[in-house]
Design a protein around this motif. Structure first.
Motif, PDB file in Angstrom:
ATOM      1  N   ILE A 104       0.832  -1.205   0.000  1.00  0.00           N
ATOM      2  CA  ILE A 104       0.000   0.000   0.000  1.00  0.00           C
ATOM      3  C   ILE A 104       0.862   1.249   0.000  1.00  0.00           C
ATOM      4  CG2 ILE A 104      -1.737   1.287   1.305  1.00  0.00           C
ATOM      5  CD1 ILE A 104      -2.777  -1.349   2.377  1.00  0.00           C
ATOM      6  N   ASP A 105       1.798   1.288   0.955  1.00  0.00           N
ATOM      7  CA  ASP A 105       2.686   2.457   1.039  1.00  0.00           C
ATOM      8  C   ASP A 105       3.824   2.123   1.982  1.00  0.00           C
ATOM      9  OD1 ASP A 105       3.717   4.929   0.652  1.00  0.00           O
ATOM     10  OD2 ASP A 105       2.193   6.028   1.800  1.00  0.00           O
ATOM     11  N   GLN A 106       4.975   2.716   1.736  1.00  0.00           N
ATOM     12  CA  GLN A 106       6.119   2.552   2.619  1.00  0.00           C
ATOM     13  C   GLN A 106       5.870   3.315   3.916  1.00  0.00           C
ATOM     14  OE1 GLN A 106       8.861   0.648   2.171  1.00  0.00           O
ATOM     15  NE2 GLN A 106       8.061  -0.109   0.221  1.00  0.00           N
ATOM     16  N   SER A 107       6.309   2.703   5.028  1.00  0.00           N
ATOM     17  CA  SER A 107       6.153   3.374   6.311  1.00  0.00           C
ATOM     18  C   SER A 107       7.111   4.555   6.419  1.00  0.00           C
ATOM     19  CB  SER A 107       6.409   2.389   7.450  1.00  0.00           C
ATOM     20  OG  SER A 107       7.736   1.884   7.371  1.00  0.00           O
ATOM     21  N   THR A 108       6.677   5.553   7.156  1.00  0.00           N
ATOM     22  CA  THR A 108       7.494   6.741   7.393  1.00  0.00           C
ATOM     23  C   THR A 108       7.568   6.987   8.891  1.00  0.00           C
ATOM     24  OG1 THR A 108       5.637   8.294   7.307  1.00  0.00           O
ATOM     25  CG2 THR A 108       6.651   7.675   5.209  1.00  0.00           C
ATOM     26  N   SER A 109       8.182   8.078   9.272  1.00  0.00           N
ATOM     27  CA  SER A 109       8.310   8.399  10.696  1.00  0.00           C
ATOM     28  C   SER A 109       6.983   8.830  11.312  1.00  0.00           C
ATOM     29  CB  SER A 109       9.344   9.508  10.885  1.00  0.00           C
ATOM     30  OG  SER A 109       8.947  10.669  10.164  1.00  0.00           O
ATOM     31  N   THR A 110       5.979   9.027  10.464  1.00  0.00           N
ATOM     32  CA  THR A 110       4.674   9.457  10.980  1.00  0.00           C
ATOM     33  C   THR A 110       3.522   8.559  10.542  1.00  0.00           C
ATOM     34  OG1 THR A 110       4.398  10.952   9.085  1.00  0.00           O
ATOM     35  CG2 THR A 110       5.375  11.868  11.113  1.00  0.00           C
ATOM     36  N   THR A 111       3.729   7.611   9.615  1.00  0.00           N
ATOM     37  CA  THR A 111       2.641   6.778   9.099  1.00  0.00           C
ATOM     38  C   THR A 111       3.074   5.326   8.947  1.00  0.00           C
ATOM     39  OG1 THR A 111       3.230   7.177   6.778  1.00  0.00           O
ATOM     40  CG2 THR A 111       1.652   8.704   7.808  1.00  0.00           C
ATOM     41  N   VAL A 112       2.090   4.421   9.094  1.00  0.00           N
ATOM     42  CA  VAL A 112       2.267   2.991   8.806  1.00  0.00           C
ATOM     43  C   VAL A 112       1.021   2.519   8.080  1.00  0.00           C
ATOM     44  CG1 VAL A 112       2.559   0.669   9.729  1.00  0.00           C
ATOM     45  CG2 VAL A 112       3.711   2.583  10.831  1.00  0.00           C
ATOM     46  N   ALA A 113       1.181   2.013   6.871  1.00  0.00           N
ATOM     47  CA  ALA A 113       0.060   1.470   6.111  1.00  0.00           C
ATOM     48  C   ALA A 113      -0.153   0.002   6.494  1.00  0.00           C
ATOM     49  CB  ALA A 113       0.318   1.600   4.615  1.00  0.00           C
ATOM     50  N   SER A 114      -1.416  -0.406   6.595  1.00  0.00           N
ATOM     51  CA  SER A 114      -1.703  -1.779   7.009  1.00  0.00           C
ATOM     52  C   SER A 114      -2.995  -2.262   6.390  1.00  0.00           C
ATOM     53  CB  SER A 114      -1.789  -1.881   8.540  1.00  0.00           C
ATOM     54  OG  SER A 114      -2.833  -1.073   9.031  1.00  0.00           O
ATOM     55  N   ASP A 115      -3.125  -3.605   6.323  1.00  0.00           N
ATOM     56  CA  ASP A 115      -4.355  -4.278   5.900  1.00  0.00           C
ATOM     57  C   ASP A 115      -5.061  -4.823   7.133  1.00  0.00           C
ATOM     58  OD1 ASP A 115      -4.158  -3.873   3.176  1.00  0.00           O
ATOM     59  OD2 ASP A 115      -2.906  -5.648   2.879  1.00  0.00           O
ATOM     60  N   LEU A 116      -6.388  -4.904   7.054  1.00  0.00           N
ATOM     61  CA  LEU A 116      -7.175  -5.486   8.135  1.00  0.00           C
ATOM     62  C   LEU A 116      -7.470  -6.935   7.796  1.00  0.00           C
ATOM     63  CD1 LEU A 116      -8.496  -4.812  10.845  1.00  0.00           C
ATOM     64  CD2 LEU A 116     -10.618  -4.328   9.601  1.00  0.00           C
ATOM     65  N   HIS A 117      -6.964  -7.863   8.605  1.00  0.00           N
ATOM     66  CA  HIS A 117      -7.151  -9.297   8.402  1.00  0.00           C
ATOM     67  C   HIS A 117      -7.829  -9.903   9.626  1.00  0.00           C
ATOM     68  CE1 HIS A 117      -3.473  -9.319   5.447  1.00  0.00           C
ATOM     69  NE2 HIS A 117      -4.534  -8.694   4.965  1.00  0.00           N
ATOM     70  N   SER A 118      -8.136 -11.189   9.529  1.00  0.00           N
ATOM     71  CA  SER A 118      -8.723 -11.892  10.676  1.00  0.00           C
ATOM     72  C   SER A 118      -8.202 -13.317  10.730  1.00  0.00           C
ATOM     73  CB  SER A 118     -10.254 -11.888  10.600  1.00  0.00           C
ATOM     74  OG  SER A 118     -10.718 -12.730   9.569  1.00  0.00           O
ATOM     75  N   LEU A 119      -8.153 -13.861  11.944  1.00  0.00           N
ATOM     76  CA  LEU A 119      -7.709 -15.232  12.182  1.00  0.00           C
ATOM     77  C   LEU A 119      -8.713 -15.886  13.129  1.00  0.00           C
ATOM     78  CD1 LEU A 119      -5.507 -17.501  12.000  1.00  0.00           C
ATOM     79  CD2 LEU A 119      -4.514 -16.488  14.073  1.00  0.00           C
ATOM     80  N   THR A 120      -9.245 -17.059  12.746  1.00  0.00           N
ATOM     81  CA  THR A 120     -10.198 -17.789  13.578  1.00  0.00           C
ATOM     82  C   THR A 120      -9.510 -19.030  14.141  1.00  0.00           C
ATOM     83  OG1 THR A 120     -12.077 -17.015  12.266  1.00  0.00           O
ATOM     84  CG2 THR A 120     -12.434 -18.937  13.659  1.00  0.00           C
ATOM     85  N   VAL A 121      -9.528 -19.168  15.458  1.00  0.00           N
ATOM     86  CA  VAL A 121      -8.891 -20.309  16.119  1.00  0.00           C
ATOM     87  C   VAL A 121      -9.848 -20.880  17.155  1.00  0.00           C
ATOM     88  CG1 VAL A 121      -6.536 -19.485  15.757  1.00  0.00           C
ATOM     89  CG2 VAL A 121      -7.773 -18.801  17.817  1.00  0.00           C
ATOM     90  N   ASP A 122      -9.689 -22.172  17.439  1.00  0.00           N
ATOM     91  CA  ASP A 122     -10.421 -22.841  18.510  1.00  0.00           C
ATOM     92  C   ASP A 122      -9.462 -23.106  19.662  1.00  0.00           C
ATOM     93  OD1 ASP A 122     -12.901 -22.889  17.384  1.00  0.00           O
ATOM     94  OD2 ASP A 122     -12.750 -24.919  16.591  1.00  0.00           O
ATOM     95  N   ILE A 123      -9.790 -22.585  20.844  1.00  0.00           N
ATOM     96  CA  ILE A 123      -8.986 -22.810  22.040  1.00  0.00           C
ATOM     97  C   ILE A 123      -9.655 -23.918  22.847  1.00  0.00           C
ATOM     98  CG2 ILE A 123      -7.931 -21.768  24.066  1.00  0.00           C
ATOM     99  CD1 ILE A 123      -7.020 -20.537  21.432  1.00  0.00           C
TER     100      ILE A 123
END
Length: 258
Positions: A104-123
């Motif tokens: 998405i974009d390179q991180s800088t000293s003021t920003t971090v680009a990220s994706d929203l993901h999910s993980l489903t687990v059984d405990i």
């Protein structure tokens, strides 16, 4: 027939939904003392289970956004004729998290680009508890029985024995048995509610490898400590006696006097 004539002959249906009246129906009730078979509550209790688990993510995690939890009970067995209750199940967790994305974009000293993901687990969890007080005593299982029996036989003895003596015993060439089987009612459970208090903590968090805002980091493992309170009913189908003394028309005009 032409397409034009077919369209003319096509039927159309339209309906209107109107409000209608309803009336109470007087049920047919058997009068007197009646024996019925119904689920009877043996116990209602809250069980506390402590869980310590390690969860690994398939990719670096910037932060956890939300966790949704559902309790799944797969075994609840009262071991008759004891009062020990065996519990086994899972806590389904859907963890929504942000993962850094350089696409998405390179991180800088003021920003971090990220994706929203999910993980489903059984405990998984399992425990054994003791029912200290029954609301209704369970009907203990009847034990199956097998009884072997024989018949008396008397035979003449071969040469070499006194003539007046006889061989007396049971017939070894036959087998006789009486067996009884009981088909007992197995207690079962109903899950009423659950409450979870949890503590999730990253155990391998490191600073962001590239330029990033102060304090940002990534991790792939979290250690989870969880206290799970499960409230459930333990039931068993039993025969009980109920009594009905009237079959009047109170159902038609229910008021305080009825």
């Amino acid at each position: 027939m032409s397409d034009k004539n077919k369209k003319k002959n096509e039927g159309k249906v339209s309906t209107n939904q109107n409000e209608c009246d309803s009336y109470q129906h007087h049920p047919n009730v058997s009068i007197g003392k009646i024996i019925t078979k119904v689920p009877v509550v043996l116990a209602e209790l809250t069980i506390q289970v402590n869980v310590d688990a390690l969860i690994e993510f398939p990719e670096p995690v910037l932060e956890i956004k939300d966790i949704k939890k559902h309790v799944k009970l797969v075994q609840c067995r009262l071991l008759l004729p004891t009062n020990k209750l065996f519990i086994k199940g899972f806590v389904r967790k859907n963890i929504q998290y942000a993962s850094p994305s350089m696409e998405i974009d390179q991180s800088t000293s003021t920003t971090v680009a990220s994706d929203l993901h999910s993980l489903t687990v059984d405990i998984p969890f399992q425990t054994v508890t003791e029912i200290k007080r029954f609301l209704t005593k369970p009907v203990n299982p009847e034990v199956n029985k097998r009884n072997e029996f024989d018949f008396f036989v008397s035979k003449s003895l071969p040469t070499g024995f006194p003539e007046k003596d006889e061989f007396q015993s049971s017939d070894l060439s036959q087998f006789h048995q009486e067996s009884t089987q009981h088909y007992n009612e197995l207690p079962f459970c109903e899950l009423i509610s659950s409450k979870i208090i949890e503590w999730d903590e990253a155990i391998d968090r490191v600073p962001f490898p590239d330029s990033a805002p102060l304090g940002e980091g990534i991790f792939t493992k979290i250690e989870e400590k969880m206290v799970l309170d499960i409230t459930l009913k333990v039931l068993q189908n039993q025969q009980i006696r109920v009594s009905s003394t009237t079959n009047d028309d109170c159902y038609h005009d229910c008021d305080e006097s009825c």
